[in-house]
Structures are given as C-alpha cells and as structure tokens.
Design a protein around this motif. Structure first.
Motif, PDB file in Angstrom:
ATOM      1  N   GLY A 199       0.784  -1.231   0.000  1.00 60.20           N
ATOM      2  CA  GLY A 199       0.000   0.000   0.000  1.00 60.20           C
ATOM      3  C   GLY A 199       0.805   1.265   0.000  1.00 60.20           C
ATOM      4  O   GLY A 199       0.247   2.355   0.182  1.00 60.20           O
ATOM      5  N   GLY A 200       2.133   1.162  -0.213  1.00 61.51           N
ATOM      6  CA  GLY A 200       2.978   2.350  -0.245  1.00 61.51           C
ATOM      7  C   GLY A 200       2.981   3.019  -1.600  1.00 61.51           C
ATOM      8  O   GLY A 200       2.217   2.656  -2.510  1.00 61.51           O
ATOM      9  N   ASP A 201       3.871   4.020  -1.753  1.00 65.85           N
ATOM     10  CA  ASP A 201       3.897   4.837  -2.966  1.00 65.85           C
ATOM     11  C   ASP A 201       5.049   4.496  -3.908  1.00 65.85           C
ATOM     12  O   ASP A 201       5.020   4.884  -5.079  1.00 65.85           O
ATOM     13  CB  ASP A 201       4.009   6.324  -2.598  1.00 65.85           C
ATOM     14  CG  ASP A 201       2.804   6.801  -1.801  1.00 65.85           C
ATOM     15  OD1 ASP A 201       1.696   6.291  -2.064  1.00 65.85           O
ATOM     16  OD2 ASP A 201       2.985   7.661  -0.921  1.00 65.85           O
ATOM     17  N   PHE A 202       6.092   3.786  -3.424  1.00 69.50           N
ATOM     18  CA  PHE A 202       7.316   3.632  -4.205  1.00 69.50           C
ATOM     19  C   PHE A 202       7.462   2.200  -4.727  1.00 69.50           C
ATOM     20  O   PHE A 202       7.043   1.224  -4.090  1.00 69.50           O
ATOM     21  CB  PHE A 202       8.537   4.003  -3.362  1.00 69.50           C
ATOM     22  CG  PHE A 202       8.468   5.401  -2.802  1.00 69.50           C
ATOM     23  CD1 PHE A 202       8.678   6.495  -3.615  1.00 69.50           C
ATOM     24  CD2 PHE A 202       8.176   5.604  -1.462  1.00 69.50           C
ATOM     25  CE1 PHE A 202       8.606   7.780  -3.109  1.00 69.50           C
ATOM     26  CE2 PHE A 202       8.092   6.884  -0.939  1.00 69.50           C
ATOM     27  CZ  PHE A 202       8.309   7.981  -1.763  1.00 69.50           C
ATOM     28  N   GLN A 203       8.133   2.097  -5.916  1.00 69.33           N
ATOM     29  CA  GLN A 203       8.404   0.789  -6.509  1.00 69.33           C
ATOM     30  C   GLN A 203       9.696   0.169  -5.977  1.00 69.33           C
ATOM     31  O   GLN A 203      10.012  -0.978  -6.296  1.00 69.33           O
ATOM     32  CB  GLN A 203       8.507   0.928  -8.041  1.00 69.33           C
ATOM     33  CG  GLN A 203       7.186   1.261  -8.725  1.00 69.33           C
ATOM     34  CD  GLN A 203       6.209   0.102  -8.672  1.00 69.33           C
ATOM     35  OE1 GLN A 203       6.606  -1.054  -8.511  1.00 69.33           O
ATOM     36  NE2 GLN A 203       4.923   0.402  -8.810  1.00 69.33           N
ATOM     37  N   THR A 204      10.443   0.925  -5.189  1.00 66.68           N
ATOM     38  CA  THR A 204      11.665   0.377  -4.588  1.00 66.68           C
ATOM     39  C   THR A 204      11.303  -0.613  -3.480  1.00 66.68           C
ATOM     40  O   THR A 204      10.165  -0.663  -3.012  1.00 66.68           O
ATOM     41  CB  THR A 204      12.526   1.509  -4.020  1.00 66.68           C
ATOM     42  OG1 THR A 204      11.737   2.274  -3.095  1.00 66.68           O
ATOM     43  CG2 THR A 204      13.015   2.414  -5.128  1.00 66.68           C
ATOM     44  N   GLU A 205      12.312  -1.383  -3.050  1.00 62.85           N
ATOM     45  CA  GLU A 205      12.055  -2.389  -2.021  1.00 62.85           C
ATOM     46  C   GLU A 205      11.580  -1.727  -0.735  1.00 62.85           C
ATOM     47  O   GLU A 205      12.077  -0.669  -0.329  1.00 62.85           O
ATOM     48  CB  GLU A 205      13.310  -3.214  -1.749  1.00 62.85           C
ATOM     49  CG  GLU A 205      13.064  -4.353  -0.776  1.00 62.85           C
ATOM     50  CD  GLU A 205      14.253  -5.282  -0.636  1.00 62.85           C
ATOM     51  OE1 GLU A 205      14.074  -6.415  -0.138  1.00 62.85           O
ATOM     52  OE2 GLU A 205      15.369  -4.885  -1.039  1.00 62.85           O
ATOM     53  N   ALA A 206      10.613  -2.366  -0.111  1.00 66.05           N
ATOM     54  CA  ALA A 206      10.049  -1.822   1.123  1.00 66.05           C
ATOM     55  C   ALA A 206      11.096  -1.760   2.218  1.00 66.05           C
ATOM     56  O   ALA A 206      11.879  -2.706   2.402  1.00 66.05           O
ATOM     57  CB  ALA A 206       8.867  -2.686   1.573  1.00 66.05           C
ATOM     58  N   SER A 207      11.119  -0.656   2.934  1.00 65.39           N
ATOM     59  CA  SER A 207      12.004  -0.505   4.086  1.00 65.39           C
ATOM     60  C   SER A 207      11.203  -0.916   5.325  1.00 65.39           C
ATOM     61  O   SER A 207      10.428  -0.121   5.876  1.00 65.39           O
ATOM     62  CB  SER A 207      12.491   0.942   4.202  1.00 65.39           C
ATOM     63  OG  SER A 207      13.274   1.114   5.359  1.00 65.39           O
ATOM     64  N   TYR A 208      11.386  -2.157   5.747  1.00 67.53           N
ATOM     65  CA  TYR A 208      10.511  -2.734   6.763  1.00 67.53           C
ATOM     66  C   TYR A 208      10.733  -2.131   8.150  1.00 67.53           C
ATOM     67  O   TYR A 208       9.902  -2.323   9.034  1.00 67.53           O
ATOM     68  CB  TYR A 208      10.712  -4.244   6.817  1.00 67.53           C
ATOM     69  CG  TYR A 208      10.373  -4.919   5.505  1.00 67.53           C
ATOM     70  CD1 TYR A 208       9.070  -5.259   5.199  1.00 67.53           C
ATOM     71  CD2 TYR A 208      11.369  -5.184   4.575  1.00 67.53           C
ATOM     72  CE1 TYR A 208       8.753  -5.860   3.979  1.00 67.53           C
ATOM     73  CE2 TYR A 208      11.060  -5.790   3.362  1.00 67.53           C
ATOM     74  CZ  TYR A 208       9.759  -6.124   3.065  1.00 67.53           C
ATOM     75  OH  TYR A 208       9.452  -6.710   1.862  1.00 67.53           O
ATOM     76  N   ARG A 209      11.826  -1.393   8.338  1.00 69.70           N
ATOM     77  CA  ARG A 209      12.060  -0.727   9.613  1.00 69.70           C
ATOM     78  C   ARG A 209      11.435   0.667   9.644  1.00 69.70           C
ATOM     79  O   ARG A 209      11.411   1.307  10.692  1.00 69.70           O
ATOM     80  CB  ARG A 209      13.561  -0.631   9.873  1.00 69.70           C
ATOM     81  CG  ARG A 209      14.214  -1.979  10.129  1.00 69.70           C
ATOM     82  CD  ARG A 209      15.735  -1.864  10.178  1.00 69.70           C
ATOM     83  NE  ARG A 209      16.168  -0.894  11.171  1.00 69.70           N
ATOM     84  CZ  ARG A 209      16.296  -1.149  12.470  1.00 69.70           C
ATOM     85  NH1 ARG A 209      16.009  -2.360  12.914  1.00 69.70           N
ATOM     86  NH2 ARG A 209      16.695  -0.227  13.294  1.00 69.70           N
ATOM     87  N   ASP A 210      10.941   1.123   8.505  1.00 65.33           N
ATOM     88  CA  ASP A 210      10.274   2.419   8.428  1.00 65.33           C
ATOM     89  C   ASP A 210       8.918   2.336   9.126  1.00 65.33           C
ATOM     90  O   ASP A 210       8.117   1.449   8.837  1.00 65.33           O
ATOM     91  CB  ASP A 210      10.090   2.802   6.964  1.00 65.33           C
ATOM     92  CG  ASP A 210       9.566   4.224   6.795  1.00 65.33           C
ATOM     93  OD1 ASP A 210       9.061   4.785   7.777  1.00 65.33           O
ATOM     94  OD2 ASP A 210       9.642   4.747   5.672  1.00 65.33           O
TER      95      ASP A 210
END
Length: 368
Positions: free
Chosen positions: A68-79
C-alpha cells in the motif's frame, strides 16, 4: 557409504582425540548457523502477513507498493510508515501519524474502521551487517538489550557484523586453502617424483615468485581494479600455493626410491597412479601438519589486509575492519574484546581440528 578399513581406523583415531572431536562439532554448529546468517540477523522480517497473504522478504523482493505504499523500490521494513501499512492492512492514515495509528490498531480498529490486522516475524537479531541505527547516545554505543554487543562507529550492530564476518572469513580461508593446497601438492609431487631439470626449473621459478612483494601487488591491483572478495581470493592463492610445495617435494624425493615404487614401475603402473595413489597417501601426514598454519594464515591475511585498508570494501562485514575500529575507538573496549574473542575462538577450533586430522592420518599415533 562404507569406509575402507584404513579410513575407519583414521576416523576412530580422530574421535578418540576428544579435543579435536568436540572442536569439530562446535565449529560445524557455529559455521552452519553462520551460513544462514540472513535468517538470524537481518533488517527484513522472516514472514509478513498482509491482508491474509504471507510474504517472505528475506528470500524475495517486494516493492513498497505491495503493502500500500507509494514507491516501486524495495520496502524498508524498519520504516514506521511501512510497518503501519502492514499492520493496518494499508490504511492511508499511516502516512500522517504511523505510530499513533499502530497504537490504535491494537484493538483491531482505527477511527472506527475494522481492520484485518497484519503481523511480522523478525529474525533473532533484527539488523543486518550494514543496517544504520538511530541511537540515543554517540556511536559507538555500548552493549544493551537492543544491541547485545553494542554498535560500531557507523551505528551498525556489532553482533550482526560478527555473524556475517565469521562466515566470510571461514569461506575465504576454505576456498583459498583448498585451491592453493591442490596446486601446491601437484607442483610438489611433480618436482619430487621426476626430479632432474623439472625439479631444478620449478625451484628457480619458485625462488623468483617468492621474491615478489605480495602487499605491493595487492595495493597496485586494488588501486586499478578496486577491492573485492574474489580479487583477494585470486591474489592470496597466487602467493599461497608454494607453501606446501617444499614439504610434498621432500616426501616424494624420499619415497620415489622405495621398493614398492620400483616394483610398481616394473609392473608398468603409470606415473600418475604411482604419484597420487601410492606415494601421496604416505606423504599426507607431513602435508596435513602444515594445514593448520595455512588455515590460520588465510584468516590472518584477510584480517590484516582489512585492518590496513587493502582488503574487502569498507561496507563488507569484516572482522579485520572491526579490529581497526577497536584501535580507533579506545573508549569503546567492547569492540576490541569482541574482535579478540571471535578470532581466538575461530583460530583455536580450526587448529585443534586439523591437529586431530593430522594425528588420525599418522599410523604411529593411537589414542586410548
């Protein structure tokens, strides 16, 4: 697979050497765990449950948009925003105040809206070897409940770097030792068995090659090509293979005039079979005597080069780089203690193991 009677005797001798036997088991457990370092120390969850579907970030790439995020980069799971999206099933409120939304999500609803609560299972150490951390104190920070061995001066978790560094050091020295030993044994066997001009020519070549300064070659090549793991492997092999040549050559020079060798030649046995099936097993005791020094030398070489800044890239999980940090941060003694005990444990286990292997191959040694 059924072992031959000779190998059964060797295995029995090795097991009777309790120090070597238990060192082998301890080393196998530690090395086996380090092979799965990504599942033990990582800044990515092992399993993510998002809207009822399971995701495995440790082994697969997932973009932030998958949660559900905005970016196509890998999710930063610590964010915190990404964590909020996973826990709440992708609520837009997570972009405003993720921590407050996650606190409300404990009851299974946010702002009166029912949610399908997600979850994450983290590794035992929720940091990778290159994960930067936000600290309340100046780096390097001392050990605490969150960072069991503290952090280094780049705010990276020391325990995670030790786990990855242990694996890297062992793999490096095993690769270097295996390849350089094979080359050295073959070269020494050829020299000792045939003698004459072959022996003389190879000896002169070894003398010339041994006079080449290894450190200067490494400095020049790393300046031209750049620092990398495989470049170090190739260089250390090129300079390491002559170490076994002298020992193997002496054993073959001594054994080539034995009666069983002459008998084998008279029966028409090929030189290759005589060298590697009949003479080499008798030369293994002297060869294995030097293996502990080659093994420990490989680890020391990698650590020394990293300490001097000519080894692996600075971002790599190097134990030598940890030692350098210990020297540069004397106010953080946990860095020095960690590096010392890791090296002491690793080198001691390897020396004990190969001492046991050497004695197991020696027909004159028995253990009660």
């Amino acid at each position: 697979m059924q072992l031959s009677p000779l190998n059964q005797r060797r295995w029995r001798n090795f097991k009777r050497n309790r120090r070597a036997f238990w060192s082998l088991w301890i080393f196998l457990v530690l090395f086996g765990l380090s092979l799965f370092a990504e599942f033990i120390a990582n800044d990515k969850p092992l399993i993510v449950n998002y809207r009822g579907d399971l995701y495995f970030p440790v082994v697969k790439f997932y973009p932030e948009t998958a949660f559900g995020g905005d970016f196509q980069t890998e999710a930063s799971y610590r964010d915190p925003e990404v964590q909020c999206l996973i826990i709440t099933g992708g609520l837009e409120e997570c972009f405003d105040d993720p921590e407050a939304v996650m606190a409300d999500a404990e009851d299974g609803e946010v702002n009166g809206k029912k949610i399908e609560k997600g979850w994450m299972i983290w590794p035992l150490v929720p940091y990778s070897y290159n994960t930067p951390n936000e600290l309340d104190t100046a780096a390097p920070s001392p050990p605490d409940a969150e960072h069991w061995l503290g952090t280094d001066d780049a705010t990276r978790d020391v325990l995670a770097r030790v786990i990855y560094g242990f694996r890297l050091s062992i793999l490096f020295t095993l690769i270097v030792t295996a390849i350089s030993s094979v080359i050295g044994i073959i070269a020494g066997a050829i020299q000792g068995y045939f003698g004459g001009w072959i022996d003389l020519g190879l000896q002169r070549m070894l003398e010339i090659w041994g006079s080449v300064p290894e450190l200067y070659v490494i400095i020049i090549l790393t300046a031209i090509i750049g620092r990398s793991f495989w470049l170090l492997v190739v260089i250390v092999i090129l300079f390491g293979w002559p170490r076994l040549v002298g020992v193997v050559r002496a054993e073959f020079l001594r054994a080539r005039n034995f009666e069983y060798v002459r008998a084998a030649k008279a029966l028409g046995v090929s030189d290759r079979k005589i060298m590697f099936r009949h003479i080499l097993p008798n030369a293994m005791v002297a060869t294995l005597t030097f293996l502990p020094f080659i093994i420990t030398g490989g680890i020391a070489t990698l650590a020394s080069l990293d300490y001097l800044g000519y080894g692996l890239p600075s971002s790599a999980p190097s134990l030598g780089e940890l030692t350098l940090q210990a020297k540069q941060n004397l106010q953080a003694p946990w860095l020095g203690f960690t590096a010392f005990f890791v090296f002491a444990l690793m080198l001691s286990l390897l020396v004990f193991i190969f001492e046991g292997v050497r004695d197991a191959f020696d027909p004159r040694k028995t253990f009660e």
